[in-house]
Scaffold this motif. Sequence first.
Motif, PDB file in Angstrom:
ATOM      1  N   GLY A 159       0.819  -1.210   0.000  1.00  0.00           N
ATOM      2  CA  GLY A 159       0.000   0.000   0.000  1.00  0.00           C
ATOM      3  C   GLY A 159       0.852   1.259   0.000  1.00  0.00           C
ATOM      4  O   GLY A 159       2.078   1.217  -0.150  1.00  0.00           O
ATOM      5  N   ASP A 160       0.195   2.397   0.189  1.00  0.00           N
ATOM      6  CA  ASP A 160       0.895   3.678   0.163  1.00  0.00           C
ATOM      7  C   ASP A 160       1.989   3.769   1.220  1.00  0.00           C
ATOM      8  O   ASP A 160       3.084   4.260   0.943  1.00  0.00           O
ATOM      9  CB  ASP A 160      -0.099   4.828   0.372  1.00  0.00           C
ATOM     10  CG  ASP A 160      -0.926   5.106  -0.875  1.00  0.00           C
ATOM     11  OD1 ASP A 160      -0.333   5.246  -1.956  1.00  0.00           O
ATOM     12  OD2 ASP A 160      -2.163   5.178  -0.770  1.00  0.00           O
ATOM     13  N   SER A 161       1.704   3.296   2.437  1.00  0.00           N
ATOM     14  CA  SER A 161       2.700   3.401   3.503  1.00  0.00           C
ATOM     15  C   SER A 161       3.959   2.617   3.158  1.00  0.00           C
ATOM     16  O   SER A 161       5.082   3.108   3.331  1.00  0.00           O
ATOM     17  CB  SER A 161       2.124   2.902   4.829  1.00  0.00           C
ATOM     18  OG  SER A 161       1.077   3.737   5.270  1.00  0.00           O
ATOM     19  N   HIS A 181       6.275  -7.742  -1.502  1.00  0.00           N
ATOM     20  CA  HIS A 181       4.818  -7.643  -1.594  1.00  0.00           C
ATOM     21  C   HIS A 181       4.264  -8.953  -2.142  1.00  0.00           C
ATOM     22  O   HIS A 181       4.799  -9.531  -3.087  1.00  0.00           O
ATOM     23  CB  HIS A 181       4.430  -6.480  -2.498  1.00  0.00           C
ATOM     24  CG  HIS A 181       2.956  -6.297  -2.663  1.00  0.00           C
ATOM     25  ND1 HIS A 181       2.051  -6.455  -1.630  1.00  0.00           N
ATOM     26  CD2 HIS A 181       2.205  -5.954  -3.764  1.00  0.00           C
ATOM     27  CE1 HIS A 181       0.832  -6.235  -2.074  1.00  0.00           C
ATOM     28  NE2 HIS A 181       0.897  -5.929  -3.357  1.00  0.00           N
ATOM     29  N   ARG A 205      -1.192  -1.328  -4.302  1.00  0.00           N
ATOM     30  CA  ARG A 205      -2.387  -0.546  -3.977  1.00  0.00           C
ATOM     31  C   ARG A 205      -2.035   0.930  -3.764  1.00  0.00           C
ATOM     32  O   ARG A 205      -2.887   1.704  -3.341  1.00  0.00           O
ATOM     33  CB  ARG A 205      -3.050  -1.093  -2.707  1.00  0.00           C
ATOM     34  CG  ARG A 205      -3.434  -2.562  -2.782  1.00  0.00           C
ATOM     35  CD  ARG A 205      -4.189  -3.015  -1.538  1.00  0.00           C
ATOM     36  NE  ARG A 205      -3.533  -2.621  -0.296  1.00  0.00           N
ATOM     37  CZ  ARG A 205      -2.529  -3.262   0.249  1.00  0.00           C
ATOM     38  NH1 ARG A 205      -2.022  -4.344  -0.341  1.00  0.00           N
ATOM     39  NH2 ARG A 205      -1.996  -2.848   1.376  1.00  0.00           N
ATOM     40  N   ALA A 206      -0.810   1.300  -4.022  1.00  0.00           N
ATOM     41  CA  ALA A 206      -0.346   2.669  -3.793  1.00  0.00           C
ATOM     42  C   ALA A 206      -0.662   3.554  -4.993  1.00  0.00           C
ATOM     43  O   ALA A 206      -1.056   3.072  -6.063  1.00  0.00           O
ATOM     44  CB  ALA A 206       1.152   2.661  -3.521  1.00  0.00           C
ATOM     45  N   GLY A 239      -0.887  -2.627   7.075  1.00  0.00           N
ATOM     46  CA  GLY A 239      -2.152  -1.998   7.406  1.00  0.00           C
ATOM     47  C   GLY A 239      -2.468  -2.125   8.888  1.00  0.00           C
ATOM     48  O   GLY A 239      -1.760  -2.794   9.646  1.00  0.00           O
TER      49      GLY A 239
END
Length: 331
Positions: A165-167, A186, A192-193, A248
């Motif tokens: 993800g973004d983080s 990943h 998903r970023a 997450g």
Amino acid sequence: MNGVGPSGNHEVDVVIVGAGPVGLYAGYYAGFRGMSVAIVDSLPEPGGQCSALYPEKEIFDIAGFPEVKGQVLIDGLVAQAQKAKPLWVLGERAEKLSCSADGVELTTAQGTTLTAKGIVIAGGIGNFEPRVLEPAADYLGRGLQYFVPRLADLAGHEVVVVGGGDSAVDWALALEGVASSVTLVHRRESFRAHEHSVAQLRSSSVNVLTSCEIESVSGTERIESVVARGVHGDRTTLPATTVVAALGFLAELGPLQEWGLELHQRRILVDRTMQTNIPRIYAVGDIADFDGKIRIIAVGFAEAATAVNNLAPLVNSSWSASPGHSSEMAV
């Protein structure tokens, strides 16, 4: 941080539940009004979502800052909160609450008991806990971390970031040039970023392993290496001194739901003083709800001041709910 993870019984004037931006400001403001303070959060570091999800992102709606990074804002709020000399109760979830005519008693899941005249709940979106990276779970505090409050702390480290993800992407990019090496693992082929961030990642020096999961983690005192397993059974051993698990977070109201608070769509209903349906219990920030509610940090700061000022006469009957101007008060 002095006082982190205390045990036993403690008496203070006010307990702040939640160490995100609004909770930190509430802690400072309670100290400014002359109250003794405890700040409780289930995360091991203050900062809430700012530190956990977007420490390197610019925030543009904080008064006095044309723009400010999430972690820079938190660092300033922590320094401000320290003026109250709070008792920090971090890494402990608020569990049980009992109320009387004279005060409240809060007990954490770890057994710390806090007695106070009132509570300000600044829990954001509720208990905010990271998804656990099971193969590395035993290394928490020994190389495993779930967010990166300060990039400089990982200078020279061999870092493996896990997530898509973004983080995860933001931290991998931010650590490039700070850490001695950065690998991003990943489990899927796609991320998903944001597309721009992924494009930056693809053109960076970060070692990117997709369609892989962390199978095992090895080390003695702390993490020394990890094994990433691909979907076809191929394995890659990576040297690692730090693993950042950006998988997450889980957010839930948890025990708050059992406290007898009046709720609406997972938020706590409050009146114009920020008091809940239970005397001496106030709620501020994203977790609080009322007609016309605006959910931004700037409004949360004002709600924190409103709650603390209205709580003040409950702490000391000679105190007014009206604070006067800070420039006219001795601090």
